[in-house]
Enzyme design. Sequence first.
Site, short mmCIF file in Angstrom:
data_model
loop_
_atom_site.label_atom_id
_atom_site.label_comp_id
_atom_site.label_asym_id
_atom_site.label_seq_id
_atom_site.Cartn_x
_atom_site.Cartn_y
_atom_site.Cartn_z
N HIS A 137 -106.25 -40.07 -0.81
CA HIS A 137 -106.00 -41.61 -1.52
C HIS A 137 -106.41 -41.21 -3.02
O HIS A 137 -107.53 -41.73 -3.36
CB HIS A 137 -107.12 -42.34 -0.81
CG HIS A 137 -106.92 -43.73 -1.11
ND1 HIS A 137 -107.40 -44.91 -0.40
CD2 HIS A 137 -106.31 -44.37 -2.49
CE1 HIS A 137 -106.83 -45.88 -0.95
NE2 HIS A 137 -106.38 -45.76 -2.31
N HIS A 139 -105.40 -42.02 -7.00
CA HIS A 139 -104.57 -42.70 -7.87
C HIS A 139 -104.58 -41.72 -9.15
O HIS A 139 -105.29 -41.42 -9.65
CB HIS A 139 -105.49 -43.79 -8.34
CG HIS A 139 -105.51 -45.01 -7.42
ND1 HIS A 139 -104.87 -46.26 -7.55
CD2 HIS A 139 -106.23 -45.00 -6.11
CE1 HIS A 139 -105.07 -46.90 -6.34
NE2 HIS A 139 -106.04 -46.38 -5.77
N LYS A 220 -96.27 -45.98 0.37
CA LYS A 220 -97.63 -46.70 0.18
C LYS A 220 -97.49 -48.21 0.18
O LYS A 220 -96.44 -48.64 -0.68
CB LYS A 220 -98.54 -46.31 -0.97
CG LYS A 220 -99.69 -47.33 -1.29
CD LYS A 220 -100.97 -47.05 -0.24
CE LYS A 220 -102.02 -48.18 -0.56
NZ LYS A 220 -102.52 -47.58 -1.67
N HIS A 222 -99.31 -51.78 -0.36
CA HIS A 222 -100.40 -52.34 -1.14
C HIS A 222 -100.32 -53.55 -1.35
O HIS A 222 -99.27 -54.24 -1.79
CB HIS A 222 -100.68 -51.65 -2.46
CG HIS A 222 -102.12 -51.92 -2.90
ND1 HIS A 222 -102.41 -52.96 -3.48
CD2 HIS A 222 -102.91 -50.93 -3.14
CE1 HIS A 222 -103.61 -52.69 -3.86
NE2 HIS A 222 -103.81 -51.80 -3.63
N HIS A 249 -102.65 -50.40 2.48
CA HIS A 249 -103.81 -51.26 2.08
C HIS A 249 -103.26 -52.81 2.45
O HIS A 249 -102.45 -53.12 1.80
CB HIS A 249 -104.03 -50.87 0.54
CG HIS A 249 -104.89 -51.82 -0.18
ND1 HIS A 249 -105.71 -51.55 -1.07
CD2 HIS A 249 -105.21 -53.37 -0.11
CE1 HIS A 249 -106.36 -52.73 -1.75
NE2 HIS A 249 -105.91 -53.63 -0.90
N HIS A 275 -109.15 -47.29 3.72
CA HIS A 275 -110.56 -48.02 3.54
C HIS A 275 -110.58 -48.95 4.71
O HIS A 275 -110.38 -50.26 4.39
CB HIS A 275 -110.67 -48.72 2.01
CG HIS A 275 -109.48 -49.19 1.52
ND1 HIS A 275 -108.68 -50.04 1.77
CD2 HIS A 275 -108.83 -48.69 0.08
CE1 HIS A 275 -107.89 -50.49 1.02
NE2 HIS A 275 -107.86 -49.39 -0.04
N HIS A 323 -108.62 -54.18 -9.64
CA HIS A 323 -107.33 -54.92 -9.14
C HIS A 323 -107.00 -56.04 -10.12
O HIS A 323 -106.24 -57.02 -9.78
CB HIS A 323 -107.63 -55.59 -7.95
CG HIS A 323 -107.69 -54.49 -6.85
ND1 HIS A 323 -106.63 -53.69 -6.22
CD2 HIS A 323 -108.78 -54.10 -6.26
CE1 HIS A 323 -107.05 -53.04 -5.39
NE2 HIS A 323 -108.28 -53.27 -5.26
N ASP A 363 -110.03 -42.58 -3.15
CA ASP A 363 -109.77 -43.75 -4.10
C ASP A 363 -110.00 -43.55 -5.43
O ASP A 363 -110.69 -44.58 -6.31
CB ASP A 363 -110.34 -45.00 -3.27
CG ASP A 363 -109.41 -46.25 -3.75
OD1 ASP A 363 -108.33 -46.30 -4.46
OD2 ASP A 363 -109.48 -47.51 -3.11
#
Length: 570
Positions: A137, A139, A220, A222, A249, A275, A323, A363
């Site tokens: 995970h 980014h 992915k 999200h 996610h 998560h 976010h 993450d």
Amino acid sequence: MSFEISRKQYTDLYGPTVGDSVRLADTELFLCVEKDYAAIGEEVAFGGGKVIRDGMGQNGTLVRDVDIPDTVITNVIVLDYTGVYKADVALRDGKIFRIGKAGNPNVMENVDIVIGVATDIIAGEGKILTAGGIDTHVHFLGTDQVNTALASGITTMIGGGTGPSQASMATTVTPGQWNTYNMLSAFEGMPMNFGILGKGHGSSKSPLAEQVRAGAIGLKIHEDWGATPSSINTALEVADDMDIQVALHSDTLNEAGFVEDTIEAIAGRVIHTFHTEGAGGGHAPDLIRVAALPNVLPASTNPTLPYTRNTVEEHLDMVMVAHHLNPDIPEDVAFADSRIRAETIAAEDVLHDMGIFSITSSDSQAMGRVGETITRTWQVADHMKRTRGSLTGDAPYNDNNRLRRFIAKYTINPAIAHGVDYVVGSVEEGKFADLVLWDPKFFGVKPDLVIKGGLMVNSLMGDSNGSIPTPQPRTLRNTWGAFGQAVSRSSITFLSQDAIDANVPDLLNLRKQIRGVRGVRNLTKRDMKLNAEMPDIRVDPETYQVFVNGELITSKPAETVPMARRYFLF
């Protein structure tokens, strides 16, 4: 005539042997050596006045082609999901060649590994050897992440992103062919294994499939792009067609449905949930229930690990920044607040200890710390021993069952989840030689040496102008295997089989080793090594308390943690 020495003297010379226990860092965790491949009195060691010399421990006549290893790590303790044992570990052609007893069969008996003129030696006496960590995970925001992760013992990074765009900071996605090609090209100069996750959001399969053909090894989904049942179903249809993983996610706000609707959309197909506790995002308040399903491979991210007195407080701002939320908008604040529940966070550590949660990940820079996955995994294990006692089968000064369970969470299980376990993820013969060597007092915190593809790529080194290698400051620095064309030998780019069939490596002139992902769509939770428990999990919708098979599961927040200030100035 036999010769006897004290156990302490033997340990000083060759490291611990069967029945000896070793404390890991400053934790309450102890490994206990279960098996020793050495023949007592026939051990090999390198140095002045020692055994590995021509005609003694080294065979001076055999050429490399006669199964002579390139490197041997001597007398090292191996900590792996497969066991806890002491051995000589031979590397050849970038792979783990043999595990056993090294030496010269001309003067020694029962030699599995012949040390020759072509063999280098890494002294493993008193050290611990593990597989390189795998972070599923990531980014991909800044290139400094790679060295930070590498210096913590991570050797494989799977994730998405194109740099510090708002979408990359939030969603672990590398969207489309053009971005995927650019990232694959950027990986070429970095001493790390990589795999890319594409965007799993589309009303038809075609734009998703083209990302897989471009090189993505997974899709992915999200919530910031809309984690709808339709998106989930379409992504899984593509995954089933192309044998890749889908990472999820899910929908914190329950906009498109509740956790039951997501479970229905998944429809029994294998999926890797990120998560899974929910603070990092996902159906509030009961996403955690999916960890009980046979088709779900549940992971945690590291900011909630372990549960401490500061965990809840730090998370609100973390969610707001990661976010792209506005603290002046009440709805944005409410959204962030809904993800942070002390009750489910308190249960998360216990679910890991029970083998219900299977994977840990970072993450990175998006509510997680890329260099702390390994440390935080062991902090959880320590906190659980202090609060829950020993696991069944463990004993005083022997936590091997717990250690094997927890090391599987960042080595073999993430490798299995993404179909790369035939290459990396464990200390087994034939695997790519991604290995980490630790001094026990720094275990899980700062490696002594990181090996990738049989090459040393990162090492604890002293002042480069020193007359010896050890003058302070001793810091973790990249070494020869991390530079030039050596990177193409020491590291792997993982691609979908469809991308390999489409000749993407040739199209982009990729020089790194290429491996395809495989066997993903046949996985179940039962494939998660030592972390495959599937009890009934319920969440009280009013109190958020978590119940496993009807029993309340919780833990007290840790007031202090090991592997922390004692090891870091900042």
